[in-house]
Design a protein around this motif. Structure first.
Motif, PDB file in Angstrom:
ATOM      1  N   ASN A  49       0.806  -1.214   0.000  1.00  0.00           N
ATOM      2  CA  ASN A  49       0.000   0.000   0.000  1.00  0.00           C
ATOM      3  C   ASN A  49       0.844   1.272   0.000  1.00  0.00           C
ATOM      4  N   HIS A  50       2.150   1.153  -0.165  1.00  0.00           N
ATOM      5  CA  HIS A  50       3.007   2.339  -0.212  1.00  0.00           C
ATOM      6  C   HIS A  50       4.254   2.049  -1.044  1.00  0.00           C
ATOM      7  N   CYS A  51       4.908   3.123  -1.457  1.00  0.00           N
ATOM      8  CA  CYS A  51       6.124   3.020  -2.254  1.00  0.00           C
ATOM      9  C   CYS A  51       7.289   2.618  -1.348  1.00  0.00           C
ATOM     10  N   PRO A  52       8.083   1.612  -1.715  1.00  0.00           N
ATOM     11  CA  PRO A  52       9.198   1.208  -0.859  1.00  0.00           C
ATOM     12  C   PRO A  52      10.357   2.205  -0.883  1.00  0.00           C
ATOM     13  N   HIS A  53      10.389   3.082  -1.864  1.00  0.00           N
ATOM     14  CA  HIS A  53      11.486   4.050  -1.982  1.00  0.00           C
ATOM     15  C   HIS A  53      11.228   5.295  -1.127  1.00  0.00           C
ATOM     16  N   CYS A  54      10.096   5.965  -1.339  1.00  0.00           N
ATOM     17  CA  CYS A  54       9.821   7.222  -0.626  1.00  0.00           C
ATOM     18  C   CYS A  54       8.774   7.062   0.473  1.00  0.00           C
ATOM     19  N   LEU A  55       8.162   5.888   0.605  1.00  0.00           N
ATOM     20  CA  LEU A  55       7.179   5.543   1.636  1.00  0.00           C
ATOM     21  C   LEU A  55       5.859   6.305   1.501  1.00  0.00           C
ATOM     22  N   THR A  56       5.605   6.929   0.365  1.00  0.00           N
ATOM     23  CA  THR A  56       4.360   7.649   0.121  1.00  0.00           C
ATOM     24  C   THR A  56       3.260   6.657  -0.249  1.00  0.00           C
ATOM     25  N   SER A  57       2.030   6.973   0.156  1.00  0.00           N
ATOM     26  CA  SER A  57       0.893   6.119  -0.126  1.00  0.00           C
ATOM     27  C   SER A  57      -0.235   6.961  -0.714  1.00  0.00           C
ATOM     28  N   LEU A  58      -1.312   6.316  -1.108  1.00  0.00           N
ATOM     29  CA  LEU A  58      -2.528   6.998  -1.539  1.00  0.00           C
ATOM     30  C   LEU A  58      -3.644   6.629  -0.586  1.00  0.00           C
ATOM     31  N   HIS A  59      -4.544   7.564  -0.339  1.00  0.00           N
ATOM     32  CA  HIS A  59      -5.671   7.334   0.555  1.00  0.00           C
ATOM     33  C   HIS A  59      -6.766   6.612  -0.228  1.00  0.00           C
ATOM     34  N   VAL A  60      -6.649   5.299  -0.329  1.00  0.00           N
ATOM     35  CA  VAL A  60      -7.596   4.504  -1.104  1.00  0.00           C
ATOM     36  C   VAL A  60      -8.364   3.501  -0.253  1.00  0.00           C
ATOM     37  N   ASP A  61      -7.819   3.085   0.881  1.00  0.00           N
ATOM     38  CA  ASP A  61      -8.479   2.083   1.718  1.00  0.00           C
ATOM     39  C   ASP A  61      -9.380   2.737   2.744  1.00  0.00           C
ATOM     40  N   GLY A  62     -10.549   2.163   2.905  1.00  0.00           N
ATOM     41  CA  GLY A  62     -11.481   2.623   3.929  1.00  0.00           C
ATOM     42  C   GLY A  62     -11.132   2.022   5.272  1.00  0.00           C
ATOM     43  N   ARG A  63     -12.089   1.362   5.888  1.00  0.00           N
ATOM     44  CA  ARG A  63     -11.895   0.805   7.220  1.00  0.00           C
ATOM     45  C   ARG A  63     -11.028  -0.456   7.205  1.00  0.00           C
ATOM     46  N   ILE A  64     -11.131  -1.245   6.150  1.00  0.00           N
ATOM     47  CA  ILE A  64     -10.416  -2.515   6.059  1.00  0.00           C
ATOM     48  C   ILE A  64      -9.266  -2.373   5.070  1.00  0.00           C
ATOM     49  N   ARG A  68     -10.163  -0.684  -0.792  1.00  0.00           N
ATOM     50  CA  ARG A  68     -10.181   0.358  -1.837  1.00  0.00           C
ATOM     51  C   ARG A  68     -11.512   1.097  -1.898  1.00  0.00           C
ATOM     52  N   ARG A  69     -12.123   1.378  -0.733  1.00  0.00           N
ATOM     53  CA  ARG A  69     -13.430   2.033  -0.701  1.00  0.00           C
ATOM     54  C   ARG A  69     -13.375   3.512  -0.335  1.00  0.00           C
ATOM     55  N   GLU A  70     -12.205   4.044  -0.072  1.00  0.00           N
ATOM     56  CA  GLU A  70     -12.088   5.454   0.291  1.00  0.00           C
ATOM     57  C   GLU A  70     -12.201   6.308  -0.971  1.00  0.00           C
ATOM     58  N   THR A  71     -12.998   7.374  -0.897  1.00  0.00           N
ATOM     59  CA  THR A  71     -13.198   8.243  -2.059  1.00  0.00           C
ATOM     60  C   THR A  71     -12.235   9.422  -2.087  1.00  0.00           C
ATOM     61  N   CYS A  72     -11.493   9.653  -1.043  1.00  0.00           N
ATOM     62  CA  CYS A  72     -10.589  10.809  -0.941  1.00  0.00           C
ATOM     63  C   CYS A  72      -9.511  10.786  -2.022  1.00  0.00           C
ATOM     64  N   ARG A  73      -8.793   9.675  -2.147  1.00  0.00           N
ATOM     65  CA  ARG A  73      -7.726   9.477  -3.121  1.00  0.00           C
ATOM     66  C   ARG A  73      -6.576  10.477  -3.007  1.00  0.00           C
ATOM     67  N   GLY A  74      -6.400  11.091  -1.845  1.00  0.00           N
ATOM     68  CA  GLY A  74      -5.324  12.051  -1.636  1.00  0.00           C
ATOM     69  C   GLY A  74      -3.995  11.365  -1.390  1.00  0.00           C
ATOM     70  N   ARG A  75      -2.914  12.117  -1.540  1.00  0.00           N
ATOM     71  CA  ARG A  75      -1.575  11.603  -1.278  1.00  0.00           C
ATOM     72  C   ARG A  75      -1.372  11.529   0.228  1.00  0.00           C
ATOM     73  N   MET A  76      -0.784  10.429   0.690  1.00  0.00           N
ATOM     74  CA  MET A  76      -0.520  10.239   2.110  1.00  0.00           C
ATOM     75  C   MET A  76       0.989  10.237   2.336  1.00  0.00           C
ATOM     76  N   ALA A  77       1.453  11.184   3.133  1.00  0.00           N
ATOM     77  CA  ALA A  77       2.870  11.303   3.439  1.00  0.00           C
ATOM     78  C   ALA A  77       3.186  10.505   4.702  1.00  0.00           C
ATOM     79  N   ALA A  78       4.327   9.837   4.700  1.00  0.00           N
ATOM     80  CA  ALA A  78       4.774   9.113   5.888  1.00  0.00           C
ATOM     81  C   ALA A  78       5.315  10.133   6.894  1.00  0.00           C
ATOM     82  N   VAL A  79       4.721  10.162   8.093  1.00  0.00           N
ATOM     83  CA  VAL A  79       5.125  11.151   9.097  1.00  0.00           C
ATOM     84  C   VAL A  79       5.826  10.536  10.295  1.00  0.00           C
ATOM     85  N   GLY A  80       5.770   9.220  10.450  1.00  0.00           N
ATOM     86  CA  GLY A  80       6.420   8.595  11.594  1.00  0.00           C
ATOM     87  C   GLY A  80       6.297   7.085  11.544  1.00  0.00           C
TER      88      GLY A  80
END
Length: 135
Positions: A49-64, A68-80
């Motif tokens: 669910n994330h890039c192994p190089h920069c650790l960035t993900s996309l907001h695609v998963d809902g509760r489980i 792939r039920r999330e409608t946001c589809r925003g970029r998710m930055a690794a913060v910790g």
């Protein structure tokens, strides 16, 4: 003081994940941050669910994870990073579109230097959080 029973780890079940815009299966996806082609197979996890190089993900998963039920589809930055009681590391992602936080398992081929940088950086140094601390 009573001792806790050791918890048995349940194996992660395989999930049927559809990655394409039309729901088709694929063998890779392109990272939205570094543009690296990332294979879907990852050592240590049932789905990537994330890039192994920069650790960035996309907001695609809902509760489980993997749904792939999330409608946001925003970029998710690794913060910790955080660790479970058994020592497994989790990435903390922050959605840059809606602000939601989520925890994701690391994969065996993730960039070790990037993971260590996150582990050593205090959470207060991340811009969305230090603005709230100034209040």
């Amino acid at each position: 003081m009573p001792r806790r029973k050791p918890q048995r780890r349940r194996p992660q079940r395989r999930k049927d994940v559809l990655h394409g815009p039309g729901g088709e299966r694929g063998d890779a996806f392109r990272c939205t941050s570094c543009r690296l082609d990332v294979p879907l197979t990852a050592p240590g996890t049932a789905h990537r669910n994330h890039c192994p190089h920069c650790l960035t993900s996309l907001h695609v998963d809902g509760r489980i994870p993997g749904d792939r039920r999330e409608t946001c589809r925003g970029r998710m930055a690794a913060v910790g990073v955080t660790a479970r009681h058994d020592g497994e590391w989790l990435l903390i992602h922050h959605c840059l579109a809606c602000g939601k936080l989520s925890a994701n398992r690391i994969a065996g081929d993730d960039n070790a230097l990037a993971l260590l940088r996150l582990a050593m950086r205090p959470l207060a140094a991340y811009p969305p959080f230090n603005a709230q601390l100034a209040l």
